[in-house]
Design a protein around this motif. Sequence first.
Motif, PDB file in Angstrom:
ATOM      1  N   LYS A  84      22.289 -38.922  23.795  1.00 36.49           N
ATOM      2  CA  LYS A  84      22.467 -38.613  22.567  1.00 36.49           C
ATOM      3  C   LYS A  84      21.385 -38.595  21.514  1.00 36.49           C
ATOM      4  O   LYS A  84      21.732 -38.112  20.275  1.00 36.49           O
ATOM      5  CB  LYS A  84      23.741 -39.185  21.845  1.00 36.49           C
ATOM      6  CG  LYS A  84      24.930 -39.093  22.613  1.00 36.49           C
ATOM      7  CD  LYS A  84      26.068 -40.109  21.928  1.00 36.49           C
ATOM      8  CE  LYS A  84      27.345 -40.136  22.815  1.00 36.49           C
ATOM      9  NZ  LYS A  84      28.381 -40.919  22.251  1.00 36.49           N
ATOM     10  N   GLN A 113      27.747 -47.829  15.853  1.00 36.42           N
ATOM     11  CA  GLN A 113      27.142 -47.264  17.164  1.00 36.42           C
ATOM     12  C   GLN A 113      26.618 -45.861  17.205  1.00 36.42           C
ATOM     13  O   GLN A 113      25.853 -45.695  17.979  1.00 36.42           O
ATOM     14  CB  GLN A 113      28.229 -47.662  18.095  1.00 36.42           C
ATOM     15  CG  GLN A 113      27.841 -47.534  19.588  1.00 36.42           C
ATOM     16  CD  GLN A 113      26.685 -48.465  19.951  1.00 36.42           C
ATOM     17  OE1 GLN A 113      26.707 -49.680  19.435  1.00 36.42           O
ATOM     18  NE2 GLN A 113      25.485 -48.227  20.460  1.00 36.42           N
ATOM     19  N   SER A 114      27.363 -45.324  16.347  1.00 35.15           N
ATOM     20  CA  SER A 114      27.268 -43.686  16.349  1.00 35.15           C
ATOM     21  C   SER A 114      25.689 -43.399  15.784  1.00 35.15           C
ATOM     22  O   SER A 114      25.076 -42.285  16.201  1.00 35.15           O
ATOM     23  CB  SER A 114      28.182 -42.917  15.437  1.00 35.15           C
ATOM     24  OG  SER A 114      28.235 -43.449  14.183  1.00 35.15           O
ATOM     25  N   ASP A 117      23.217 -44.834  18.502  1.00 32.92           N
ATOM     26  CA  ASP A 117      23.009 -43.981  19.582  1.00 32.92           C
ATOM     27  C   ASP A 117      22.183 -42.811  19.521  1.00 32.92           C
ATOM     28  O   ASP A 117      21.185 -42.351  20.449  1.00 32.92           O
ATOM     29  CB  ASP A 117      24.371 -43.297  20.126  1.00 32.92           C
ATOM     30  CG  ASP A 117      25.339 -44.445  20.780  1.00 32.92           C
ATOM     31  OD1 ASP A 117      24.781 -45.398  21.129  1.00 32.92           O
ATOM     32  OD2 ASP A 117      26.656 -44.035  20.568  1.00 32.92           O
ATOM     33  N   ARG A 118      21.930 -42.569  18.336  1.00 33.49           N
ATOM     34  CA  ARG A 118      21.215 -41.059  18.023  1.00 33.49           C
ATOM     35  C   ARG A 118      19.590 -41.289  17.778  1.00 33.49           C
ATOM     36  O   ARG A 118      18.928 -40.184  17.658  1.00 33.49           O
ATOM     37  CB  ARG A 118      21.855 -40.263  16.793  1.00 33.49           C
ATOM     38  CG  ARG A 118      23.119 -39.576  17.211  1.00 33.49           C
ATOM     39  CD  ARG A 118      24.025 -39.198  16.220  1.00 33.49           C
ATOM     40  NE  ARG A 118      25.127 -38.522  16.434  1.00 33.49           N
ATOM     41  CZ  ARG A 118      26.281 -38.544  16.842  1.00 33.49           C
ATOM     42  NH1 ARG A 118      26.419 -39.999  16.916  1.00 33.49           N
ATOM     43  NH2 ARG A 118      26.945 -37.888  17.335  1.00 33.49           N
ATOM     44  N   THR A 464      27.225 -42.431   6.781  1.00 35.38           N
ATOM     45  CA  THR A 464      27.032 -42.140   8.265  1.00 35.38           C
ATOM     46  C   THR A 464      27.179 -40.854   8.719  1.00 35.38           C
ATOM     47  O   THR A 464      26.845 -40.460   9.747  1.00 35.38           O
ATOM     48  CB  THR A 464      28.323 -43.430   8.847  1.00 35.38           C
ATOM     49  OG1 THR A 464      27.721 -44.790   8.511  1.00 35.38           O
ATOM     50  CG2 THR A 464      28.130 -43.062  10.323  1.00 35.38           C
ATOM     51  N   THR A 468      24.705 -38.781  10.960  1.00 31.41           N
ATOM     52  CA  THR A 468      25.383 -38.309  12.369  1.00 31.41           C
ATOM     53  C   THR A 468      25.243 -36.931  12.651  1.00 31.41           C
ATOM     54  O   THR A 468      25.158 -36.347  13.732  1.00 31.41           O
ATOM     55  CB  THR A 468      26.389 -39.106  12.701  1.00 31.41           C
ATOM     56  OG1 THR A 468      27.319 -38.788  11.876  1.00 31.41           O
ATOM     57  CG2 THR A 468      26.039 -40.255  13.048  1.00 31.41           C
ATOM     58  N   THR A 469      25.503 -36.080  11.383  1.00 31.52           N
ATOM     59  CA  THR A 469      25.778 -34.686  11.662  1.00 31.52           C
ATOM     60  C   THR A 469      24.902 -33.898  10.802  1.00 31.52           C
ATOM     61  O   THR A 469      24.447 -32.720  10.982  1.00 31.52           O
ATOM     62  CB  THR A 469      27.096 -34.231  11.054  1.00 31.52           C
ATOM     63  OG1 THR A 469      27.095 -34.467   9.516  1.00 31.52           O
ATOM     64  CG2 THR A 469      28.349 -35.226  11.685  1.00 31.52           C
TER      65      THR A 469
END
Length: 507
Positions: A84, A113-114, A117-118, A464, A468-469
């Motif tokens: 990821k 975690q999101s 992970d990235r 967040t 993430t996006t």
Amino acid sequence: MQSRRIAPVLAVSVLATLAPAVAVAAPATSSGSGAQQLTWQRCSADEPAAFECATIKVPLDYGAPGGKKIDVAVSRLKAADPTKRRGVLFFNPGGPGGAGLGEPLMWNDLLPQSVKDRYDLIGFDPRGVAKSTPIECGTTPQERQVLRPYKKGTFASSVAWARTFADKCRAKYGADLKHFTSRNTARDMDAIRAALGEKKINYVGVSYGTYLGAVYTQMFPHRSDRIVLDSAVDPNSAWRGVVRAWATGAEPAYDRWTRWTAERHAEYGLGATPEAVDKGFWDLVAQADRQPIKVGEDLLDGAAVREAMRPVFFYRAEGAKILVQLKKAAAGEPIEVPPPYVVQDNEMSLFNTIVCGDATWPRDPATYRRDAVRDAARFPIYGDFTGNITPCAFWDAPVEPATKVNNRVGALIVQAEWDSQTPLAQAQAMHRGMKGSRLVTVDEGETHGVYRMGVSDCADAVTTAYLTTGKLPTKNVTCAADPTPPQSAQQPEVTDQRNRLPLQARS
């Protein structure tokens, strides 16, 4: 001037400046550093094996890339899920003067975690800090008390102190000193990016770190990806205007605090009306001027009381509790005093080096005298502190003009409404300068440092989602503060290293 510390609070404050600088601008590139290969090794046997450190060599002067080199220490934790992974996430904890090498470990405990992970989590000690060719001018603890109240009888000694501080740094480092600036730190960040083999950086900066992040976006807009600026300064008033904002921000916070405290007279006994609470505070200040209050080993005069109380007026409950303790001390009753935070030479030397070198300051001591007298009348809690002279009055002229932040780089600015170190108006000014940004305001938030600090689930979710996006909100967002945000009983405005400008002592 007597040292100041108080029950759960701080003491030394700092900073300053105005005007654009003069001189030839160095190139806005990391030329000369090349795409170095970083040699990673375990940071310490006492820390996780996955926490790796390396050192990069960068030019002292980017205008002379073949000349003298300095070290910049870098750290990382690799992305938790390589499938990821999308890049690197840099951190800056504030300052200037805050060490950032340990940031990946701290953020690893805070981030969802999101996000982990990235991204590879990247920390670094900015140039001049800790393991990155530290600046240490040889200042004494007394000389590291940077914000001092204006008094007619002590102004000459304040001028002498400011000159001595600047002279010590100049005598030790000479012309090298002028290359320790925010713009060169931004260039160092880009050199780290290149050494990591990344096309862009993602970034989370807190307090002074918001200024550094904004400078990076101005200098390297095409290298800037997802940028989070938490508890922001006005980048176009660095640095004297940023400090003087403490005085303007303190007055509405104080009025709010007197109203809140009066409604809880039964609990605190500080007055049943805002007027009575106000009178009680100023009576205490006057009493301390007549007979300094003994707090631990220190004696606090009226100026010291104002200095200690300014930041905690933004934290209504803490402000009331601390004033109760001060009144007990004034009555001769014993109170608990935690160990003081001792500001180190590296922190304060580098702090002044950056803020004096980033922009031009007034040179005439009479300017500071006039400003302090005027500001004290307009902003009685703190105006004399922020208007008074600093070592920047005697610093060498900057090598580059002050950075004008005016771009359309996408960024998310996150801000508590009642922030003692970077008042809301500062974040709003950052938003105006960064025209592609969105502003998330935590309504009634009382904190310096918002993201993942237990302040607002709403603000955390928006931030967040952006990390993430990559999608910014379609418009500015107002979030509610969590019903009972945690506050430190010992240092309400400094819950960890990232929540400081060292504009203040730890804040």
